[in-house]
Scaffold this motif. Structure first.
Motif, PDB file in Angstrom:
ATOM      1  N   PRO A 114       9.357  34.828 108.816  1.00 17.39           N
ATOM      2  CA  PRO A 114       9.344  33.678 107.904  1.00 17.39           C
ATOM      3  C   PRO A 114      10.160  32.533 108.505  1.00 17.39           C
ATOM      4  CG  PRO A 114       9.745  35.701 106.688  1.00 17.39           C
ATOM      5  CD  PRO A 114       9.811  36.074 108.141  1.00 17.39           C
ATOM      6  N   ALA A 115       9.657  31.317 108.364  1.00 16.49           N
ATOM      7  CA  ALA A 115      10.261  30.152 109.010  1.00 16.49           C
ATOM      8  C   ALA A 115      11.722  29.954 108.618  1.00 16.49           C
ATOM      9  CB  ALA A 115       9.454  28.901 108.666  1.00 16.49           C
ATOM     10  N   HIS A 116      12.080  30.293 107.375  1.00 18.87           N
ATOM     11  CA  HIS A 116      13.455  30.028 106.943  1.00 18.87           C
ATOM     12  C   HIS A 116      14.470  30.895 107.695  1.00 18.87           C
ATOM     13  CE1 HIS A 116      12.573  33.546 104.342  1.00 18.87           C
ATOM     14  NE2 HIS A 116      13.870  33.758 104.410  1.00 18.87           N
ATOM     15  N   LEU A 117      14.017  31.998 108.286  1.00 18.82           N
ATOM     16  CA  LEU A 117      14.927  32.861 109.035  1.00 18.82           C
ATOM     17  C   LEU A 117      15.209  32.326 110.432  1.00 18.82           C
ATOM     18  CD1 LEU A 117      13.613  36.447 108.138  1.00 18.82           C
ATOM     19  CD2 LEU A 117      15.590  35.246 107.182  1.00 18.82           C
ATOM     20  N   THR A 118      14.267  31.606 110.981  1.00 23.67           N
ATOM     21  CA  THR A 118      14.392  31.152 112.372  1.00 23.67           C
ATOM     22  C   THR A 118      14.691  29.656 112.508  1.00 23.67           C
ATOM     23  OG1 THR A 118      11.997  30.719 112.545  1.00 23.67           O
ATOM     24  CG2 THR A 118      12.767  32.945 113.094  1.00 23.67           C
ATOM     25  N   ALA A 119      14.581  28.903 111.428  1.00 24.96           N
ATOM     26  CA  ALA A 119      14.672  27.436 111.507  1.00 24.96           C
ATOM     27  C   ALA A 119      15.998  26.954 112.091  1.00 24.96           C
ATOM     28  CB  ALA A 119      14.468  26.837 110.121  1.00 24.96           C
ATOM     29  N   GLU A 120      17.116  27.513 111.642  1.00 23.95           N
ATOM     30  CA  GLU A 120      18.422  27.047 112.115  1.00 23.95           C
ATOM     31  C   GLU A 120      18.589  27.297 113.613  1.00 23.95           C
ATOM     32  OE1 GLU A 120      23.227  27.660 111.234  1.00 23.95           O
ATOM     33  OE2 GLU A 120      21.718  28.636 109.962  1.00 23.95           O
TER      34      GLU A 120
ATOM     35  N   GLN B  94      16.249  27.725 115.796  1.00 29.06           N
ATOM     36  CA  GLN B  94      15.285  26.880 116.502  1.00 29.06           C
ATOM     37  C   GLN B  94      15.834  25.476 116.691  1.00 29.06           C
ATOM     38  OE1 GLN B  94      11.072  27.013 115.294  1.00 29.06           O
ATOM     39  NE2 GLN B  94      11.124  24.792 115.186  1.00 29.06           N
ATOM     40  N   GLN B  95      16.424  24.915 115.660  1.00 29.38           N
ATOM     41  CA  GLN B  95      16.980  23.571 115.752  1.00 29.38           C
ATOM     42  C   GLN B  95      18.163  23.527 116.717  1.00 29.38           C
ATOM     43  OE1 GLN B  95      15.644  20.786 114.530  1.00 29.38           O
ATOM     44  NE2 GLN B  95      13.977  22.125 113.849  1.00 29.38           N
TER      45      GLN B  95
END
Length: 257
Positions: free
Chosen positions: A155-161, A163-164
């Motif tokens: 899920p994107a919310h797990l990797t977003a930080e 990734q940024q």
């Protein structure tokens, strides 16, 4: 390698009746007696007493309206208990060992840890392969094949930080098109890295899914570029896909990995 035949003495009637349970699991849908018996390789008259006994145990249920047979509540409880007791790393490690032996490349298992994609097990092949990776290594989310699989399927919310953070440390001209990169991973069902981030090393990574359809871990095979074909449709890629799909099945995944 040919498996040794199991010569242990068992109870034949249980094995015969078990074919009915295996058939219901294989088809995954309620079945008429005649169809169920045929697929299990026995006449309906022989199958019926087994179904009655299985019904008393809660392993099989018969719909009172349609007459169709399906797995019962106790069978469900058994399945859930078995899934709960499954050790994904243990299951994957056994398959990784066989894959490493078959392809003569190192194979690594990674899970999503507190700091991102984390290697938890490395299965080394029979030949010497010098690669600077060990259990506990944290892989890049965007630069490694392992990380890209997590980025594509978690899920994107797990990797977003994370990734940024990785993008922020790259010059603007070197920042990848993340959406296109992850779309490529999903299109091929795996990720690859060719000579980067480890110079002279190629890698292929594939996702393993659990019984809920969630990403459980990532299997990566890697080796010297001169001896490692990273082609999406090459032998290494096909064997890795097969291994990952097999582990997913063992973990209860019933989708199309």
């Amino acid at each position: 390698m040919e498996l040794e035949k199991d010569t242990r003495r068992g109870i034949q009637s249980i094995e015969v009746g078990g074919a009915l349970l295996q058939t219901l699991v294989r088809f995954g849908t309620p079945m008429m007696l005649k169809d169920l018996a045929r697929e299990a390789g026995m006449p309906p008259a022989k199958a019926h007493p087994y179904l009655v006994s299985f019904g008393k145990l809660g392993l099989i249920e018969q719909d009172s309206v349609t007459g169709l047979y399906q797995l019962g509540s106790f069978a469900l409880q058994m399945g859930l208990t078995a899934l709960h007791e499954l050790d994904a790393i243990k299951v994957a490690s056994e398959q990784a060992a066989m894959l490493s032996l078959a392809i003569q490349q190192n194979v690594a298992l990674a899970v999503w840890g507190n700091h991102g994609p984390t290697v938890v097990r490395i299965q080394e092949c029979n030949r010497i392969v010098h690669i600077n990776m060990r259990a506990g290594s944290v892989m890049s989310l965007l630069d490694s094949a392992t990380g890209r699989v997590f980025a594509a399927y978690l899920p994107a919310h797990l990797t977003a930080e994370l990734q940024q953070q990785e993008l922020a440390h790259k010059p603007a001209a070197e920042r990848p098109d993340v959406a296109a990169m992850l779309a490529e991973v999903r299109a091929h069902g795996m990720a690859r890295a060719v000579g980067y981030p480890l110079a002279g090393i190629n890698a292929l990574s594939a996702p393993v899914f659990d019984n809920g359809g969630q990403l459980a871990l990532v299997i990566t095979t890697l080796g010297p570029a001169a001896e490692f074909d990273p082609d999406w449709h090459g032998t290494l890629a096909q064997q890795l896909r097969g291994c990952a799909a097999n582990v997913s099945t063992l973990l209860g995944y019933r989708g199309n990995a």
